[in-house]
Design an enzyme around this catalytic site. Structure first.
Site, PDB file in Angstrom:
ATOM      1  N   GLU A 107     -10.967 -10.144  -0.999  1.00 49.25           N
ATOM      2  CA  GLU A 107     -10.698  -9.434   0.209  1.00 49.25           C
ATOM      3  C   GLU A 107     -12.013  -9.073   0.798  1.00 49.25           C
ATOM      4  O   GLU A 107     -12.289  -7.761   0.256  1.00 49.25           O
ATOM      5  CB  GLU A 107      -9.556  -8.490  -0.184  1.00 49.25           C
ATOM      6  CG  GLU A 107      -8.233  -8.932  -0.820  1.00 49.25           C
ATOM      7  CD  GLU A 107      -7.159  -7.913  -0.424  1.00 49.25           C
ATOM      8  OE1 GLU A 107      -6.120  -8.286   0.149  1.00 49.25           O
ATOM      9  OE2 GLU A 107      -7.398  -6.900  -0.940  1.00 49.25           O
ATOM     10  N   LYS A 125       0.848  -1.214  -0.192  1.00 46.27           N
ATOM     11  CA  LYS A 125      -0.091  -0.137  -0.184  1.00 46.27           C
ATOM     12  C   LYS A 125       0.871   1.280   0.213  1.00 46.27           C
ATOM     13  O   LYS A 125       1.933   1.283  -0.576  1.00 46.27           O
ATOM     14  CB  LYS A 125      -0.840  -0.131   1.083  1.00 46.27           C
ATOM     15  CG  LYS A 125      -1.976  -1.266   1.122  1.00 46.27           C
ATOM     16  CD  LYS A 125      -2.903  -1.477   2.146  1.00 46.27           C
ATOM     17  CE  LYS A 125      -3.570  -2.934   2.028  1.00 46.27           C
ATOM     18  NZ  LYS A 125      -4.616  -2.775   2.825  1.00 46.27           N
ATOM     19  N   HIS A 151      -8.489  -3.069  -6.192  1.00 45.12           N
ATOM     20  CA  HIS A 151      -8.516  -3.262  -4.551  1.00 45.12           C
ATOM     21  C   HIS A 151      -9.419  -2.245  -3.950  1.00 45.12           C
ATOM     22  O   HIS A 151      -9.871  -1.091  -4.477  1.00 45.12           O
ATOM     23  CB  HIS A 151      -6.984  -2.538  -4.137  1.00 45.12           C
ATOM     24  CG  HIS A 151      -6.819  -3.095  -2.593  1.00 45.12           C
ATOM     25  ND1 HIS A 151      -7.506  -2.400  -1.698  1.00 45.12           N
ATOM     26  CD2 HIS A 151      -6.160  -4.045  -2.054  1.00 45.12           C
ATOM     27  CE1 HIS A 151      -7.269  -2.943  -0.586  1.00 45.12           C
ATOM     28  NE2 HIS A 151      -6.324  -4.121  -0.707  1.00 45.12           N
ATOM     29  N   SER A 205      -6.453  -9.432   7.009  1.00 53.53           N
ATOM     30  CA  SER A 205      -5.901  -9.767   8.185  1.00 53.53           C
ATOM     31  C   SER A 205      -5.203 -11.112   8.111  1.00 53.53           C
ATOM     32  O   SER A 205      -5.482 -11.911   9.133  1.00 53.53           O
ATOM     33  CB  SER A 205      -7.117  -9.787   9.076  1.00 53.53           C
ATOM     34  OG  SER A 205      -7.493  -8.393   9.528  1.00 53.53           O
TER      35      SER A 205
HETATM   36  P1  13P Z   1      -4.423  -6.658   5.664  1.00 44.71           P
HETATM   37  O1  13P Z   1      -3.675  -7.807   5.476  1.00 44.71           O
HETATM   38  O2  13P Z   1      -3.565  -5.405   6.362  1.00 44.71           O
HETATM   39  O3  13P Z   1      -5.642  -6.707   6.521  1.00 44.71           O
HETATM   40  O4  13P Z   1      -4.728  -5.920   4.165  1.00 44.71           O
HETATM   41  C1  13P Z   1      -4.993  -6.857   3.438  1.00 44.71           C
HETATM   42  C2  13P Z   1      -5.189  -5.977   2.074  1.00 44.71           C
HETATM   43  O5  13P Z   1      -5.800  -5.239   1.834  1.00 44.71           O
HETATM   44  C3  13P Z   1      -4.077  -6.738   1.125  1.00 44.71           C
HETATM   45  O6  13P Z   1      -4.594  -5.981  -0.363  1.00 44.71           O
END
Ligand code: 13P
Length: 249
Positions: free
Chosen positions: A164, A12, A94, A210
């Site tokens: 996700e 990110k 995303h 997560s």
């Molecule tokens: P987390 O693993 O921090 O929950 O984020 C997942 C994500 O958005 C991966 O693209």
């Protein structure tokens, strides 16, 4: 059939040139692992990271792109430009972009099409919000997102799907194992309808939201899960490697 797991980190908007030491640590540890391993980094460090990695195992990717190759689009970066500095695959769709940048599935499809036309695989994300889950709309939402985001030319080599759930991202909340497998199965059934039985069996569907070293093993044990898209836990070499190791066992 033995699976080859696919584990991608999504950094990110995190990471500067000072993070190269963490990336080098991940790269070194990756050399001993069998899975496909990817770090999708901020565009600003893709080139430097690509030049530093030596394991032939870790692949550097990007997190988004513009649907066109070039043009008057101030501030945007194309798939072709990301490939030029070393990106080997690109995430699109995303939920953070669908929600905060108002990206539609049609735009996600255009972006994924440009990635594939550039010769790179696209990681296409789908996922429901908490409100949609509570009103029983998970299947409808993820199927509609997938159907409308998937390029016509998508296949099991140029496309990876990531489920996700929005409410599981960065919250420490994870769906039950049955829920995860059910959604993956639903997505695979849809892929069978639109792409045929052969592609639907081998196309990789990752779970994201997560994922941590202590829950990765049970998530990887699910029939329809082919790997993970990891956010927060991919920023630390030890956590990312520990997650990747759960796919070895
Ligand atoms: P987390 O693993 O921090 O929950 O984020 C997942 C994500 O958005 C991966 O693209």
């Amino acid at each position: 059939m033995d699976k080859k797991y696919f584990i991608a980190g999504n950094w990110k908007m995190n990471g500067t040139l000072a993070s190269l030491s963490e990336i080098i640590k991940i790269d070194k540890a990756c050399a001993q692992l069998d899975s496909d391993l990817v770090l999708c980094l901020p565009a600003t460090i893709i080139n430097a990271a690509s030049e530093k990695i030596t394991s032939n195992k870790l692949v550097i990717g990007a997190q988004d792109c513009h649907p066109k190759d070039t043009g008057a689009f101030t501030g945007d970066i194309s798939a072709m430009m990301l490939k030029n500095v070393g990106a080997k695959m690109i995430i699109v769709g995303h939920s953070e972009r669908r929600m905060s940048c108002g990206e539609t599935s049609l735009l996600v499809k255009e972006k994924a099409t440009s990635i594939i036309n550039t010769g790179l695989p696209a990681i296409i994300c789908v996922g429901e919000t908490e409100e949609q889950k509570l009103s029983g709309e998970t299947e409808k939402v993820v199927c509609s997102q997938l159907k409308n985001s998937l390029p016509n030319m998508s296949n099991d080599e140029n496309t990876i799907i990531a489920y996700e759930p929005v409410w599981a991202i960065g919250t420490g909340k994870v769906p039950s194992l049955d829920e995860i497998n059910h959604v993956h199965e639903t997505l695979r059934n849809l892929l069978r309808e639109v792409k045929g039985a052969s592609i639907s069996k081998t196309i990789r569907i990752l779970y994201g939201g997560s994922v941590k070293p202590d829950n990765a093993k049970e998530i990887f044990s699910l029939d329809d899960v082919d790997g993970a898209l990891v956010g927060g836990a991919s920023l630390k070499a030890d956590d990312f490697i520990n997650i990747a190791k759960q796919a070895q066992i």
